[in-house]
Design a protein around this motif. Structure first.
Motif, mmCIF file in Angstrom:
data_model
loop_
_atom_site.group_PDB
_atom_site.id
_atom_site.type_symbol
_atom_site.label_atom_id
_atom_site.label_comp_id
_atom_site.label_asym_id
_atom_site.label_seq_id
_atom_site.Cartn_x
_atom_site.Cartn_y
_atom_site.Cartn_z
ATOM 1 N N ASP A 15 0.956 -1.348 -0.022
ATOM 2 C CA ASP A 15 -0.023 -0.189 -0.165
ATOM 3 C C ASP A 15 0.717 1.136 -0.075
ATOM 4 O O ASP A 15 0.247 2.362 0.244
ATOM 5 C CB ASP A 15 -0.917 0.019 1.161
ATOM 6 N N CYS A 16 2.118 1.320 -0.181
ATOM 7 C CA CYS A 16 2.854 2.305 -0.199
ATOM 8 C C CYS A 16 3.626 2.380 -1.494
ATOM 9 O O CYS A 16 4.287 1.417 -2.049
ATOM 10 C CB CYS A 16 3.987 2.172 0.943
ATOM 11 N N LEU A 17 3.486 3.696 -2.053
ATOM 12 C CA LEU A 17 4.146 3.896 -3.525
ATOM 13 C C LEU A 17 5.321 4.642 -3.297
ATOM 14 O O LEU A 17 5.535 5.839 -2.700
ATOM 15 C CB LEU A 17 3.149 4.824 -4.056
ATOM 16 N N GLN A 18 6.479 4.202 -3.684
ATOM 17 C CA GLN A 18 7.923 4.810 -3.570
ATOM 18 C C GLN A 18 8.070 5.892 -4.725
ATOM 19 O O GLN A 18 7.950 5.558 -5.754
ATOM 20 C CB GLN A 18 8.798 3.721 -3.664
ATOM 21 N N GLN A 19 8.459 7.059 -4.197
ATOM 22 C CA GLN A 19 8.573 7.975 -5.160
ATOM 23 C C GLN A 19 10.123 8.170 -5.210
ATOM 24 O O GLN A 19 10.804 8.479 -4.014
ATOM 25 C CB GLN A 19 7.924 9.398 -5.052
ATOM 26 N N GLY A 20 11.030 8.462 -6.341
ATOM 27 C CA GLY A 20 12.385 8.766 -6.238
ATOM 28 C C GLY A 20 13.355 7.519 -5.710
ATOM 29 O O GLY A 20 12.852 6.480 -5.609
#
Length: 183
Positions: free
Chosen positions: A136-141
């Motif tokens: 449920d966590c979207l990684q950015q960068g």
């Protein structure tokens, strides 16, 4: 119903913006990353400014529902105590860590609205503990947000003390606005 829609729209917009910045950046999510965040490397101005903010939740007491006490004698907050938007620095919501509570199984965490800002949705809150499933966590960068759980304590001054599983401790301030403090 209006409140739920009003609170959901900024999250949808943030998620859309964050997902667009990750397009074509598959190498960043598979590089293993060190797991360190800016806060681990000395923090940000947002971390230090939060302590001087007042809560904006005057007169909104919670049920307490027998939750465990915090280190300063404060109780773990009920879901009703947490409903709304919480910022480390409401004066700078674009760079501030943010927790949005819409119900016991409707909690979101936004690291920031910048390129490195990860987004976790569908968090579950119960008995002073907030948890997110990894999917449920979207990684950015390049750097992933390392935590999937935290302990929450509502301080006597109305701030929300959050201790993440990594040991990072932050104080969040409630804001009536989903965009932080309106100047």
């Amino acid at each position: 119903m209006r409140t739920a829609i009003r609170l959901a729209l900024p999250l949808v917009a943030a998620a859309a913006a964050l997902s667009l910045t990750a397009c074509g950046d598959e190498d960043a999510s598979s590089d293993g990353g060190s797991g360190e965040t800016a806060a681990d490397e000395g923090g940000t101005d947002a971390d230090t400014d939060a302590e001087s903010q007042d809560s904006g939740q005057d007169g909104e007491g919670g049920s307490g529902d027998g939750a465990e006490a915090g280190t300063d004698g404060s109780a773990a907050p009920s879901v009703d105590d947490l409903m709304g938007n919480w910022f480390v620095d409401p004066a700078d919501p674009g760079r501030s860590h943010r927790i949005v509570v819409e119900g016991p199984d409707e909690v979101s965490f936004i690291e920031s609205l910048e390129a490195e800002g990860d987004l976790c949705n569908r968090g579950v809150y119960a008995d002073g503990t907030l948890t997110f499933a990894p999917e449920d966590c979207l990684q950015q960068g390049a750097e992933p947000w390392p935590d999937r759980s935290a302990t929450l304590v509502l301080n006597e001054d109305g701030t929300l003390h959050v201790t993440w599983e990594s040991g990072l401790e932050e104080d969040y301030t409630f804001s009536e606005s989903e965009w932080g403090t309106v100047a």
